[in-house]
Design an enzyme around this catalytic site. Sequence first.
Site, mmCIF file in Angstrom:
data_model
loop_
_atom_site.group_PDB
_atom_site.id
_atom_site.type_symbol
_atom_site.label_atom_id
_atom_site.label_comp_id
_atom_site.label_asym_id
_atom_site.label_seq_id
_atom_site.Cartn_x
_atom_site.Cartn_y
_atom_site.Cartn_z
ATOM 1 N N GLU A 1 31.516 -2.457 8.616
ATOM 2 C CA GLU A 1 32.289 -3.390 9.175
ATOM 3 C C GLU A 1 32.644 -3.023 10.609
ATOM 4 O O GLU A 1 33.677 -3.347 11.240
ATOM 5 C CB GLU A 1 33.706 -3.412 8.467
ATOM 6 N N HIS B 1 35.566 1.558 12.555
ATOM 7 C CA HIS B 1 36.549 2.188 11.705
ATOM 8 C C HIS B 1 37.011 3.518 12.438
ATOM 9 O O HIS B 1 37.354 4.496 11.703
ATOM 10 C CB HIS B 1 36.259 2.386 10.273
ATOM 11 N N ASP C 1 39.565 7.377 9.384
ATOM 12 C CA ASP C 1 39.653 5.975 9.349
ATOM 13 C C ASP C 1 40.840 5.649 10.490
ATOM 14 O O ASP C 1 41.668 6.452 10.918
ATOM 15 C CB ASP C 1 39.871 5.147 8.184
HETATM 16 C C1 ACM Z 1 34.128 -0.702 2.428
HETATM 17 O O1 ACM Z 1 34.683 -1.169 1.631
HETATM 18 N N1 ACM Z 1 34.605 -1.480 3.729
HETATM 19 C C2 ACM Z 1 32.883 0.048 2.387
#
Ligand code: ACM
Length: 647
Positions: free
Chosen positions: A287, A231, A154
């Site tokens: 996201e 991410h 991440d």
């Molecule tokens: C997440 O909590 N963004 C999977």
Amino acid sequence: MKNGFLISSVLIVLAAFQAAAQGPEVLIPAPAEVTMNEGSYKFEEDPQITFVSRPQGDMPEESYILSVNARKGVTIIYSDASGQYYALRTLDQMTAGGTIRELPCCEIYDYPRFPYRGLHVDVSRHFRSIDFLKKQIDAMAMFKMNRMHIHLTDAAGWRMQIDAYPLLTGLAAWRPERLWKDWWAGERRYVPEGTPEAYGGYYTKEQMRGLVDYAAQRHIEIIPEIEMPGHSEEVIAAYPHLGCAGEAYRQGEFCIGNEDVFRFVETVLDEVMEVFPSEYVHIGGDEADKRHWKTCRKCQQRMKEEGLKDVDELQSYMIRRISRYVESKGRKIIGWDEILDGGLAEDATVMSWRGTEGGIAAMKMGHDVIMPPGRYCYLDHTQDAPFKEPESIGGYLPLDTVYVYEPLEPSMPLDKKHHLLGLQANLWSEYIPDDEHAEYMYWPRAMAVAETGWSQPENKDLMDFRRRAVMASDRMRSLGYNVFDLENEYGERKLSRMPAEHKAKGCKVLYNKPIQKQYPASGETTFTDGIMGGWTYSDGKWQGFLTDIDVTIDLGSVMPVHYVGGTFMQLKGPGVFMPEKVEIHISSGGVTFTPLAEVWNDVSTEIPDLLFRSFDTVCDVRTRYVRFCARRSTMRGFLFLDEIIVN
Ligand code: ACM
């Protein structure tokens, strides 16, 4: 000192436990069927156990029958190696790790409700030691959990050695700031490995293989997660050509128009799959900020060539292509529920976190689903009153709420029920720098997830579970775990536990500015329903606005009024602030209003803690209509209000 404490507490526990025989009533998760019989069985040394293996198909997978007989001792009949292992875990709990030498005669027939009972670890935001991971694996095994999902990559740091791309660990695993929140508030930079004072770390392949073996011995599979296409800031910092701009620190999304990205991801996944033999590889998918792709020449070219109508389909193109690649290696992908957008990859398993809707949609399409819905399974929310707990990402998720989650919802098609593989406890670590703190966030709440995953719903009982969780927590403490103290739980915000009685209760509210979609609470009745909000704005009791609030309450007739007020919440992290001021006006006829009070905010927007403040006035008037206007602060965040009290 620490060891001295541990040893003495073990001795006390031993002495206490030896006094009485304990049986299946201590078990977490609650077993499927229990028959209690007369008498007990005492053993001097480790118990002599008779093992009986049943042919495949005779009993459900992972199942066992454990009998305690006064004459014959302990017999275990099992379906497979997991069943045998779980029978021993049951025995371990009943004997408190072998410290109890007497068991009541009984027969336990036990099998899991769901095949997937998971725990998630975020090692990117704050790095976790191998010892910590092993310790959590031991605890998972105790409660018959069988999947550890490890979030290896991440923005905050890449955590696994990849030989083909050494900068992932040579640069992207290290940052100047130890705390994620300082790093996030700063420039979000990475520094080369070896930089003095650098924070971070990564696991070598040898360490990961060791962990995989350690977990496998405990019938736990480790599922690695490699995030894409979002991410991925840390990857692009190390290899800038993988982003649309070709520069570091510009975006966190891979350029899907660039073939190098696929070469990169496939090579990384090759190395990951070589280390992790798991059935699944998690490829993230959540996201992504898709805006970059709209203006990127290569992404636009890809969309044209592939006939993709929007950027959702562009993301889906990448996920499908990677899914096919992973399948060509005999594995399957899991992705967060955003992978539904733009079309779900064939055979993808969906992990539904934003709610359960994504998971249900995927089930209807015939896909397997794992449920870690944020409302019930995100253990990064605080587990008790925020004023007594360590800083957290916000929210409030006590043990009871985790426990009452029922994964099989009425809207799930019964003929697709088998696609619901199970559930998972997630722990994101932005605000959890230390291993001990992470452990505290897991336990005992992960026990609730373990029980929901294993036990039949008719065997679940909240009060009984709490009793068992207290005992299991004591046992964990005696083994050196840092466990939340359930016996001293404060619980939900006191004001929200009882309905508020006041003159405006049940009165009609006219919204001069509309209710907003995101946090509607119970709509137009919210401010006069007598229900006060709890510790979190997402509990359905707080109404949220990204505008001013302007409402008029009709008391039904002119009456004496001595008090008008409403309580607002402030939580800086997610951008929830007090209003700049509240203006209260009154009117007898509802046409002409006269000002009654102006209440200015005196709470600093810099305070990081959760705060509540009442904006109110004491008065002596007669009125029928009360207009309550809250002006948003210059911070332009959310306003959250639960009730307008009139007396
Ligand atoms: C997440 O909590 N963004 C999977």
